[in-house]
Scaffold this motif. Structure first.
Motif, PDB file in Angstrom:
ATOM      1  N   GLY A 139       0.786  -1.339   0.148  1.00 17.67           N
ATOM      2  CA  GLY A 139       0.057  -0.221  -0.105  1.00 17.67           C
ATOM      3  C   GLY A 139       0.846   1.229   0.024  1.00 17.67           C
ATOM      4  N   ALA A 140       0.343   2.408  -0.097  1.00 16.60           N
ATOM      5  CA  ALA A 140       0.815   3.618  -0.329  1.00 16.60           C
ATOM      6  C   ALA A 140      -0.199   4.772   0.182  1.00 16.60           C
ATOM      7  CB  ALA A 140       1.655   3.948  -1.515  1.00 16.60           C
ATOM      8  N   ASN A 141       0.288   5.680   1.267  1.00 13.33           N
ATOM      9  CA  ASN A 141      -0.544   6.787   1.499  1.00 13.33           C
ATOM     10  C   ASN A 141       0.045   8.047   0.966  1.00 13.33           C
ATOM     11  OD1 ASN A 141      -1.069   4.722   3.240  1.00 13.33           O
ATOM     12  ND2 ASN A 141      -1.547   6.366   5.232  1.00 13.33           N
ATOM     13  N   ARG A 142      -0.995   8.993   0.656  1.00 14.28           N
ATOM     14  CA  ARG A 142      -0.541  10.230   0.088  1.00 14.28           C
ATOM     15  C   ARG A 142      -1.450  11.403   0.672  1.00 14.28           C
ATOM     16  NH1 ARG A 142       1.861  11.165  -4.864  1.00 14.28           N
ATOM     17  NH2 ARG A 142       1.904  13.409  -4.290  1.00 14.28           N
ATOM     18  N   THR A 143      -0.726  12.569   0.793  1.00 13.89           N
ATOM     19  CA  THR A 143      -1.545  13.781   1.214  1.00 13.89           C
ATOM     20  C   THR A 143      -1.650  14.669  -0.001  1.00 13.89           C
ATOM     21  OG1 THR A 143       0.258  14.825   1.976  1.00 13.89           O
ATOM     22  CG2 THR A 143      -0.884  13.485   3.485  1.00 13.89           C
ATOM     23  N   GLY A 144      -2.515  15.661   0.397  1.00 17.13           N
ATOM     24  CA  GLY A 144      -2.939  16.661  -0.734  1.00 17.13           C
ATOM     25  C   GLY A 144      -3.851  17.683  -0.409  1.00 17.13           C
ATOM     26  N   MET A 145      -4.069  18.738  -1.346  1.00 17.51           N
ATOM     27  CA  MET A 145      -5.061  19.831  -1.093  1.00 17.51           C
ATOM     28  C   MET A 145      -6.162  20.073  -2.182  1.00 17.51           C
ATOM     29  SD  MET A 145      -3.881  21.589   1.555  1.00 17.51           S
ATOM     30  CE  MET A 145      -4.540  22.996   1.156  1.00 17.51           C
ATOM     31  N   GLY A 146      -7.278  20.116  -1.654  1.00 13.20           N
ATOM     32  CA  GLY A 146      -8.422  20.448  -2.564  1.00 13.20           C
ATOM     33  C   GLY A 146      -9.355  21.581  -2.304  1.00 13.20           C
ATOM     34  N   TRP A 147     -10.439  21.498  -2.758  1.00 14.39           N
ATOM     35  CA  TRP A 147     -11.508  22.374  -2.207  1.00 14.39           C
ATOM     36  C   TRP A 147     -12.875  22.207  -1.811  1.00 14.39           C
ATOM     37  CZ3 TRP A 147     -15.923  23.050  -5.369  1.00 14.39           C
ATOM     38  CH2 TRP A 147     -15.785  22.375  -6.576  1.00 14.39           C
ATOM     39  N   ASN A 148     -13.606  22.921  -1.186  1.00 19.03           N
ATOM     40  CA  ASN A 148     -14.977  22.257  -0.762  1.00 19.03           C
ATOM     41  C   ASN A 148     -15.920  23.785  -0.786  1.00 19.03           C
ATOM     42  OD1 ASN A 148     -15.228  23.680   2.139  1.00 19.03           O
ATOM     43  ND2 ASN A 148     -12.997  22.662   2.125  1.00 19.03           N
ATOM     44  N   ILE A 149     -17.156  23.459  -0.949  1.00 21.38           N
ATOM     45  CA  ILE A 149     -18.145  24.384  -0.780  1.00 21.38           C
ATOM     46  C   ILE A 149     -19.485  23.582  -0.102  1.00 21.38           C
ATOM     47  CG2 ILE A 149     -19.084  23.919  -3.061  1.00 21.38           C
ATOM     48  CD1 ILE A 149     -19.452  27.062  -3.329  1.00 21.38           C
ATOM     49  N   GLY A 150     -20.296  24.386   0.568  1.00 21.18           N
ATOM     50  CA  GLY A 150     -21.221  23.901   1.004  1.00 21.18           C
ATOM     51  C   GLY A 150     -22.314  24.940   1.814  1.00 21.18           C
ATOM     52  N   ALA A 151     -23.242  24.519   2.644  1.00 23.86           N
ATOM     53  CA  ALA A 151     -24.407  25.370   3.207  1.00 23.86           C
ATOM     54  C   ALA A 151     -24.819  24.514   4.348  1.00 23.86           C
ATOM     55  CB  ALA A 151     -25.298  25.503   2.162  1.00 23.86           C
ATOM     56  N   GLY A 152     -25.661  25.360   5.325  1.00 30.73           N
ATOM     57  CA  GLY A 152     -26.189  24.526   6.480  1.00 30.73           C
ATOM     58  C   GLY A 152     -26.953  25.817   7.219  1.00 30.73           C
ATOM     59  N   VAL A 153     -27.322  25.231   8.599  1.00 30.31           N
ATOM     60  CA  VAL A 153     -28.009  26.115   9.642  1.00 30.31           C
ATOM     61  C   VAL A 153     -27.468  25.741  10.835  1.00 30.31           C
ATOM     62  CG1 VAL A 153     -30.022  24.508   9.648  1.00 30.31           C
ATOM     63  CG2 VAL A 153     -30.235  26.968  10.088  1.00 30.31           C
ATOM     64  N   ASP A 154     -27.008  26.924  11.762  1.00 27.73           N
ATOM     65  CA  ASP A 154     -26.920  26.810  12.876  1.00 27.73           C
ATOM     66  C   ASP A 154     -28.330  26.987  13.924  1.00 27.73           C
ATOM     67  OD1 ASP A 154     -24.432  25.978  12.498  1.00 27.73           O
ATOM     68  OD2 ASP A 154     -23.432  27.942  13.004  1.00 27.73           O
ATOM     69  N   TRP A 155     -28.583  26.514  15.052  1.00 28.57           N
ATOM     70  CA  TRP A 155     -29.818  26.426  15.869  1.00 28.57           C
ATOM     71  C   TRP A 155     -29.178  26.836  17.273  1.00 28.57           C
ATOM     72  CZ3 TRP A 155     -33.342  22.047  17.136  1.00 28.57           C
ATOM     73  CH2 TRP A 155     -34.554  22.897  17.901  1.00 28.57           C
ATOM     74  N   LYS A 156     -29.640  27.780  17.814  1.00 28.74           N
ATOM     75  CA  LYS A 156     -29.213  28.016  19.407  1.00 28.74           C
ATOM     76  C   LYS A 156     -30.412  27.317  20.216  1.00 28.74           C
ATOM     77  CE  LYS A 156     -26.666  32.298  18.808  1.00 28.74           C
ATOM     78  NZ  LYS A 156     -26.648  33.521  19.098  1.00 28.74           N
ATOM     79  N   VAL A 157     -30.105  26.360  20.880  1.00 28.03           N
ATOM     80  CA  VAL A 157     -30.948  25.755  21.877  1.00 28.03           C
ATOM     81  C   VAL A 157     -30.379  25.572  23.502  1.00 28.03           C
ATOM     82  CG1 VAL A 157     -31.751  24.377  19.885  1.00 28.03           C
ATOM     83  CG2 VAL A 157     -29.909  23.448  21.398  1.00 28.03           C
ATOM     84  N   PRO A 158     -31.290  25.619  24.408  1.00 26.47           N
ATOM     85  CA  PRO A 158     -30.703  25.232  25.739  1.00 26.47           C
ATOM     86  C   PRO A 158     -30.761  23.713  26.037  1.00 26.47           C
ATOM     87  CG  PRO A 158     -33.080  25.980  25.630  1.00 26.47           C
ATOM     88  CD  PRO A 158     -32.557  26.047  24.126  1.00 26.47           C
ATOM     89  N   LEU A 159     -29.563  23.274  26.343  1.00 27.02           N
ATOM     90  CA  LEU A 159     -29.588  21.627  26.534  1.00 27.02           C
ATOM     91  C   LEU A 159     -29.453  21.371  28.113  1.00 27.02           C
ATOM     92  CD1 LEU A 159     -27.062  20.747  23.595  1.00 27.02           C
ATOM     93  CD2 LEU A 159     -29.667  20.687  23.646  1.00 27.02           C
ATOM     94  N   PRO A 160     -30.212  20.354  28.211  1.00 27.27           N
ATOM     95  CA  PRO A 160     -30.296  20.027  29.949  1.00 27.27           C
ATOM     96  C   PRO A 160     -28.593  19.741  30.126  1.00 27.27           C
ATOM     97  CG  PRO A 160     -32.062  18.808  28.616  1.00 27.27           C
ATOM     98  CD  PRO A 160     -31.235  19.636  27.874  1.00 27.27           C
TER      99      PRO A 160
END
Length: 211
Positions: free
Chosen positions: A119-140
């Motif tokens: 086997g062989a391992n490699r590292t590298g760089m790429g790019w990403n894009i996305g979307a989401g939503v944050d929701w503030k909540v009180p948690l016990p």
């Protein structure tokens, strides 16, 4: 904070030599992911600007049975780190956002040879894009926290994996779709109490875990 999620890689392709017919094959691995995140926001009116980093263990693995000149092998993502800019819009307890930036990844290719694997391992760089939503909540027992749901598309360039110096390297290129949920703690919720109260300020540092 912390994140958990699922990764699916429908755009993954490996090849032994682009010039040889039958040396290319597609594979579609999928697997869970989990990790940690941290970031910082600045708010101007309803607009929230931020930068965020995360690192996830991401074991999406696929078996490729090979075609023609391409030997049978397995390919696996190992870990991914993201550095992203974020733009959100304050809607009180909800913060919808878009985000994008750089991806740093480590992946591996292994080939069965007799009774063992090469086997062989490699590292590298790429790019990403996305979307989401944050929701503030009180948690016990936790207090004020943020729950997040998000989608990320990630594109990783081709890399050569030389599993045997005497044989051609296997090149791998992939793209993935990630669905993630996060639990985030921030010390800067500053007096937020409930959705019916005044809109909260999203500015300040935060951290959490991914899955």
């Amino acid at each position: 904070g912390g994140v958990v999620g699922w990764t699916f890689c429908p755009g993954s392709r490996t090849r032994s030599d682009a010039r040889r017919p039958g040396s290319s094959s597609e594979w579609s691995p999928s697997r869970h992911a989990a990790g940690l995140l941290a970031g910082y926001n600045i708010q101007r009116g309803p607009y929230v600007f931020g930068v965020e980093g995360d690192i996830t263990q991401n074991y999406a693995k696929g078996e490729n049975f090979g075609t023609g000149a391409l030997v049978p092998h397995s390919a696996q993502t190992l870990q991914t780190a993201h550095l992203r800019g974020r733009l959100g819009y304050d809607m009180g307890v909800f913060l919808p956002f878009v985000a994008g930036g750089l991806s740093y990844y480590e992946s591996a290719v292994s080939v069965p040879t007799g009774n063992y694997l090469k086997g062989a391992n490699r590292t590298g760089m790429g790019w990403n894009i996305g979307a989401g939503v944050d929701w503030k909540v009180p948690l016990p027992n936790i207090g004020e926290a943020i729950l997040r749901a998000e989608y990320i598309y990630e594109n990783l360039p081709s890399r050569g994996y030389l599993y045997d110096p005497a044989l051609p390297a296997i090149d791998m290129k992939s793209s993935s779709h990630q669905i993630r949920a996060a639990l985030i703690y921030t010390p800067s919720l500053r007096g937020w109490r409930a959705p019916q109260m005044e809109a909260a300020d999203w500015s300040g540092a935060y951290a959490g875990s991914l899955a």
